[in-house]
Scaffold this active site. Structure first.
Site, PDB file in Angstrom:
ATOM      1  N   LYS A   1       1.554   3.968  -3.148  1.00  0.00           N
ATOM      2  CA  LYS A   1       1.248   5.390  -2.950  1.00  0.00           C
ATOM      3  C   LYS A   1       2.490   6.243  -3.212  1.00  0.00           C
ATOM      4  O   LYS A   1       2.404   7.304  -3.840  1.00  0.00           O
ATOM      5  CB  LYS A   1       0.705   5.649  -1.543  1.00  0.00           C
ATOM      6  CG  LYS A   1      -0.664   5.031  -1.286  1.00  0.00           C
ATOM      7  CD  LYS A   1      -1.709   5.616  -2.200  1.00  0.00           C
ATOM      8  CE  LYS A   1      -3.095   5.133  -1.844  1.00  0.00           C
ATOM      9  NZ  LYS A   1      -4.122   5.684  -2.747  1.00  0.00           N
TER      10      LYS A   1
ATOM     11  N   TYR B   1       0.830  -1.209   0.000  1.00  0.00           N
ATOM     12  CA  TYR B   1       0.000   0.000   0.000  1.00  0.00           C
ATOM     13  C   TYR B   1       0.863   1.257   0.000  1.00  0.00           C
ATOM     14  O   TYR B   1       0.699   2.148  -0.846  1.00  0.00           O
ATOM     15  CB  TYR B   1      -0.934  -0.009   1.217  1.00  0.00           C
ATOM     16  CG  TYR B   1      -1.848   1.191   1.274  1.00  0.00           C
ATOM     17  CD1 TYR B   1      -3.033   1.211   0.548  1.00  0.00           C
ATOM     18  CD2 TYR B   1      -1.526   2.316   2.035  1.00  0.00           C
ATOM     19  CE1 TYR B   1      -3.876   2.315   0.586  1.00  0.00           C
ATOM     20  CE2 TYR B   1      -2.355   3.409   2.089  1.00  0.00           C
ATOM     21  CZ  TYR B   1      -3.532   3.410   1.358  1.00  0.00           C
ATOM     22  OH  TYR B   1      -4.342   4.497   1.399  1.00  0.00           O
TER      23      TYR B   1
END
Length: 170
Positions: free
Chosen positions: A81, A77
């Site tokens: 990002k 994650y």
């Protein structure tokens, strides 16, 4: 409002023409889309949308990312990002603002039990430490608009959770 097929985003280039500002809050979860789908949505779709926006004349792109975003992270994650932040910056907008909120406080239509528990906990903590670990989505939205109305001199501006709170109150 234009509905586009993100799998065929290039066919919708006209939807990205003639806008001075682009706002991007696109994202999914690994649980919902799988690891490959998460990467496709949170990195690839966002990158392509940014490129189309720039080609269409967009001068200021505002991206909602995440606290802890880091292209070198071991966590998928945070790595994705961080990667998308780098990709969007590389597009070459006159101004690029990246917001890195902590836990988003919001009501969801879909069931996410662990997120609900986190929201309850961080919502309670927010009574004592309002800018530490969470932020209401309405505050993020106000901060996104405010950063466009007062872009400043920097080409790229990173706003962490505390700055999002401050700008979202303005």
């Amino acid at each position: 409002q234009t509905v586009v097929d993100f799998e065929q985003l290039g066919e919708h280039a006209a939807a990205f023409q003639g806008h001075d500002v682009g706002f991007c809050c696109l994202g999914t979860t690994r649980a919902k889309a799988g690891a490959d789908g998460f990467v496709r949505v949170d990195r690839d779709y966002v990158r392509q949308a940014a490129e189309l926006a720039r080609a269409g004349g967009c001068k200021h792109f505002v991206l909602q990312s995440s606290r802890g975003a880091n292209a070198q992270s071991r966590f998928l994650y945070l790595r994705v990002k961080g990667e998308v932040e780098n990709l969007v910056q590389a597009v070459g907008f006159d101004h690029c603002t990246i917001l890195r909120p902590a836990v988003l406080l919001c009501k969801r239509q879909e069931s996410r039990p662990m997120e609900w528990i986190a929201q309850q906990f961080f919502g309670a903590v927010a009574w004592v430490f309002p800018t530490a670990n969470s932020v209401p989505v309405e505050t993020v939205a106000r901060a996104m608009v405010a950063c466009v109305l007062q872009p400043g001199e920097k080409k790229v501006k990173l706003l962490e959770n505390r700055a999002i709170h401050e700008l979202g109150k303005a």
